[in-house]
Every structure is written in C-alpha cells, then in structure tokens.
Design a protein around this motif. Sequence first.
Motif, PDB file in Angstrom:
ATOM      1  N   PHE A   9     -27.290 -53.626 -32.269  1.00  7.84           N
ATOM      2  CA  PHE A   9     -28.719 -53.608 -32.005  1.00  7.84           C
ATOM      3  C   PHE A   9     -29.272 -52.199 -32.207  1.00  7.84           C
ATOM      4  N   HIS A  10     -28.539 -51.190 -31.743  1.00  4.30           N
ATOM      5  CA  HIS A  10     -28.958 -49.796 -31.911  1.00  4.30           C
ATOM      6  C   HIS A  10     -29.056 -49.440 -33.397  1.00  4.30           C
ATOM      7  N   ARG A  11     -28.075 -49.848 -34.165  1.00  2.00           N
ATOM      8  CA  ARG A  11     -28.105 -49.555 -35.604  1.00  2.00           C
ATOM      9  C   ARG A  11     -29.299 -50.231 -36.290  1.00  2.00           C
ATOM     10  N   LEU A  12     -29.623 -51.446 -35.870  1.00  2.00           N
ATOM     11  CA  LEU A  12     -30.705 -52.203 -36.492  1.00  2.00           C
ATOM     12  C   LEU A  12     -32.085 -51.751 -36.033  1.00  2.00           C
ATOM     13  N   CYS A  13     -32.216 -51.424 -34.761  1.00  2.42           N
ATOM     14  CA  CYS A  13     -33.540 -51.180 -34.180  1.00  2.42           C
ATOM     15  C   CYS A  13     -33.771 -49.752 -33.708  1.00  2.42           C
ATOM     16  N   GLY A  14     -32.692 -48.993 -33.542  1.00  3.76           N
ATOM     17  CA  GLY A  14     -32.841 -47.621 -33.078  1.00  3.76           C
ATOM     18  C   GLY A  14     -32.895 -47.457 -31.572  1.00  3.76           C
ATOM     19  N   ARG A  15     -32.916 -48.536 -30.855  1.00  2.00           N
ATOM     20  CA  ARG A  15     -32.953 -48.457 -29.384  1.00  2.00           C
ATOM     21  C   ARG A  15     -31.560 -48.702 -28.831  1.00  2.00           C
ATOM     22  N   ARG A  16     -31.118 -47.805 -27.929  1.00  4.99           N
ATOM     23  CA  ARG A  16     -29.758 -47.895 -27.406  1.00  4.99           C
ATOM     24  C   ARG A  16     -29.766 -48.466 -25.994  1.00  4.99           C
ATOM     25  N   TYR A  17     -28.873 -49.411 -25.767  1.00  6.36           N
ATOM     26  CA  TYR A  17     -28.652 -49.979 -24.438  1.00  6.36           C
ATOM     27  C   TYR A  17     -27.179 -49.826 -24.097  1.00  6.36           C
ATOM     28  N   GLN A  18     -26.895 -49.765 -22.807  1.00  2.83           N
ATOM     29  CA  GLN A  18     -25.521 -49.720 -22.318  1.00  2.83           C
ATOM     30  C   GLN A  18     -25.421 -50.688 -21.147  1.00  2.83           C
ATOM     31  N   ARG A  19     -24.210 -51.107 -20.825  1.00  4.93           N
ATOM     32  CA  ARG A  19     -24.027 -52.044 -19.711  1.00  4.93           C
ATOM     33  C   ARG A  19     -24.537 -51.462 -18.405  1.00  4.93           C
ATOM     34  N   VAL A  20     -24.376 -50.163 -18.249  1.00  2.00           N
ATOM     35  CA  VAL A  20     -24.874 -49.424 -17.088  1.00  2.00           C
ATOM     36  C   VAL A  20     -25.494 -48.141 -17.623  1.00  2.00           C
ATOM     37  N   GLU A  21     -26.699 -47.847 -17.140  1.00  2.00           N
ATOM     38  CA  GLU A  21     -27.369 -46.629 -17.577  1.00  2.00           C
ATOM     39  C   GLU A  21     -27.647 -45.747 -16.364  1.00  2.00           C
ATOM     40  N   GLY A  22     -27.400 -44.470 -16.522  1.00  6.03           N
ATOM     41  CA  GLY A  22     -27.653 -43.522 -15.445  1.00  6.03           C
ATOM     42  C   GLY A  22     -28.831 -42.632 -15.771  1.00  6.03           C
ATOM     43  N   TYR A  23     -29.594 -42.282 -14.763  1.00  2.00           N
ATOM     44  CA  TYR A  23     -30.719 -41.363 -14.893  1.00  2.00           C
ATOM     45  C   TYR A  23     -30.523 -40.232 -13.886  1.00  2.00           C
ATOM     46  N   ARG A  24     -30.340 -39.034 -14.400  1.00  2.00           N
ATOM     47  CA  ARG A  24     -30.138 -37.841 -13.575  1.00  2.00           C
ATOM     48  C   ARG A  24     -28.950 -38.009 -12.622  1.00  2.00           C
ATOM     49  N   THR A  25     -27.904 -38.634 -13.121  1.00  3.82           N
ATOM     50  CA  THR A  25     -26.732 -38.903 -12.289  1.00  3.82           C
ATOM     51  C   THR A  25     -25.686 -37.794 -12.371  1.00  3.82           C
ATOM     52  N   GLU A  26     -25.796 -36.917 -13.346  1.00  2.00           N
ATOM     53  CA  GLU A  26     -24.739 -35.928 -13.574  1.00  2.00           C
ATOM     54  C   GLU A  26     -24.431 -35.112 -12.328  1.00  2.00           C
ATOM     55  N   ASP A  27     -25.462 -34.661 -11.625  1.00  2.23           N
ATOM     56  CA  ASP A  27     -25.258 -33.804 -10.448  1.00  2.23           C
ATOM     57  C   ASP A  27     -25.725 -34.464  -9.154  1.00  2.23           C
ATOM     58  N   ALA A  28     -26.026 -35.749  -9.190  1.00  2.00           N
ATOM     59  CA  ALA A  28     -26.631 -36.422  -8.037  1.00  2.00           C
ATOM     60  C   ALA A  28     -25.649 -36.570  -6.876  1.00  2.00           C
ATOM     61  N   ASP A  29     -26.141 -36.293  -5.683  1.00  2.00           N
ATOM     62  CA  ASP A  29     -25.391 -36.561  -4.456  1.00  2.00           C
ATOM     63  C   ASP A  29     -25.656 -37.985  -3.974  1.00  2.00           C
ATOM     64  N   TYR A  30     -26.872 -38.476  -4.247  1.00  6.92           N
ATOM     65  CA  TYR A  30     -27.296 -39.799  -3.803  1.00  6.92           C
ATOM     66  C   TYR A  30     -27.785 -40.601  -4.998  1.00  6.92           C
ATOM     67  N   LEU A  31     -27.475 -41.885  -4.994  1.00  5.41           N
ATOM     68  CA  LEU A  31     -27.890 -42.764  -6.080  1.00  5.41           C
ATOM     69  C   LEU A  31     -28.674 -43.941  -5.540  1.00  5.41           C
ATOM     70  N   ILE A  32     -29.678 -44.344  -6.304  1.00  5.74           N
ATOM     71  CA  ILE A  32     -30.369 -45.607  -6.093  1.00  5.74           C
ATOM     72  C   ILE A  32     -29.886 -46.515  -7.213  1.00  5.74           C
ATOM     73  N   LEU A  33     -29.314 -47.655  -6.853  1.00  7.47           N
ATOM     74  CA  LEU A  33     -28.751 -48.562  -7.850  1.00  7.47           C
ATOM     75  C   LEU A  33     -29.524 -49.878  -7.799  1.00  7.47           C
ATOM     76  N   GLY A  34     -29.987 -50.323  -8.955  1.00  8.85           N
ATOM     77  CA  GLY A  34     -30.730 -51.568  -9.006  1.00  8.85           C
ATOM     78  C   GLY A  34     -30.777 -52.129 -10.408  1.00  8.85           C
ATOM     79  N   GLN A  35     -31.563 -53.183 -10.549  1.00  4.55           N
ATOM     80  CA  GLN A  35     -31.737 -53.857 -11.827  1.00  4.55           C
ATOM     81  C   GLN A  35     -33.223 -54.136 -12.041  1.00  4.55           C
ATOM     82  N   GLY A  36     -33.634 -54.097 -13.285  1.00  2.00           N
ATOM     83  CA  GLY A  36     -34.972 -54.559 -13.629  1.00  2.00           C
ATOM     84  C   GLY A  36     -36.093 -53.649 -13.187  1.00  2.00           C
ATOM     85  N   SER A  37     -37.124 -54.264 -12.587  1.00  2.00           N
ATOM     86  CA  SER A  37     -38.384 -53.577 -12.332  1.00  2.00           C
ATOM     87  C   SER A  37     -38.288 -52.427 -11.342  1.00  2.00           C
TER      88      SER A  37
END
Length: 167
Positions: A9-37
């Motif tokens: 899909f990434h090769r065809l459309c240019g948009r990348r998805y992963q089974r799990v995506e992290g946002y600012r997780t590299e140095d995070a002490d606390y995480l909010i984990l969820g799905q969707g909206s």
Amino acid sequence: LAERAMEEFHRLCGRRYQRVEGYRTEDADYLILGQGSVVPSAQAVADYLRTTRKLKVGVVNLLMFRPFPRDLLGALLQGRKGVAVLERLDQPLAADLPLMREIRATVSQCIENGRAAQDRGDAALPHHGIPAYRTLADVPQLYSGSFGLGSRDLQPEGLIAAVENML
C-alpha cells in the motif's frame, strides 16, 4: 501478511501504516494507548503536557487487533512508568476490557521470557519474538479506562485526567 500488505500500500499510495504506531514514544515515561478517534486527541494532549508540565507523554496507536501485535507492543511498553489503555466500550462484570486483557497477556509473556532468559539464556525463550522483561523496572504499571459511552465525545481534560491518574 499484514506488514507485506501495508508495505505494498505504501509503494502504491505513498502512505505508510504499521500494525502499531508510536507518537513521541522514544523518550516517554507515560503512554496513552488507544485505537481510532482517541489517537489524534491524545497526540495533542501529549504535546500540551510536554510543553506545559514537562511530562514525557507519548501515544500508541493500535491499528491492528488481530493478530495481536504483542511483539511490537512488548517492546514499546518496556521500561515505561505507566500506560493508560483507553477503550471505547465497557464490559460490566468482566475482569478487564478486551484490549487490556491482551496487553496484560503480552506483559505476562514478556515477564515469562525474562525468567526463562535468566534460567536458560535467550536461546530458550518460551514466547518467540517478544522481549524479555528481566527486571521490575521493565514492567509498566497498567491503567484501564473506557470512554465515549453513550456517544459522548472524549474531551482533552479526560485525557489529561488519565495521565494524572498514572502520576
């Protein structure tokens, strides 16, 4: 198969998805984990808390529930102080909500891998492909929450309260 499809899909459309995506997780002490909206709102709250309160908060977006991405989640959760698992449902009388049950099972398997690694070495891990939590510092404190019941919107203050609950 899912990762191959996402890569195609990434090769065809240019948009990348992963089974799990992290946002600012590299140095995070606390995480909010969820799905969707909940994820875009959680990302904005993580930015706000980092700026205003100097709290290292990150967000985990679980794009795929089955097969459960325990390999990626085990690595992302390792060493965190707290993880707020937010789900848009409630199951009265259940021990845990569905996502939290899977996360607890993943953490438990990481702990079992850690025990096996201490006893027999890394070559004999019982749960192939997931990390080994070798110390208590590797095991995050887990917090469960439900939101959006009765079609109510989740407001930023609810996400801030979830982080404050972890503190």
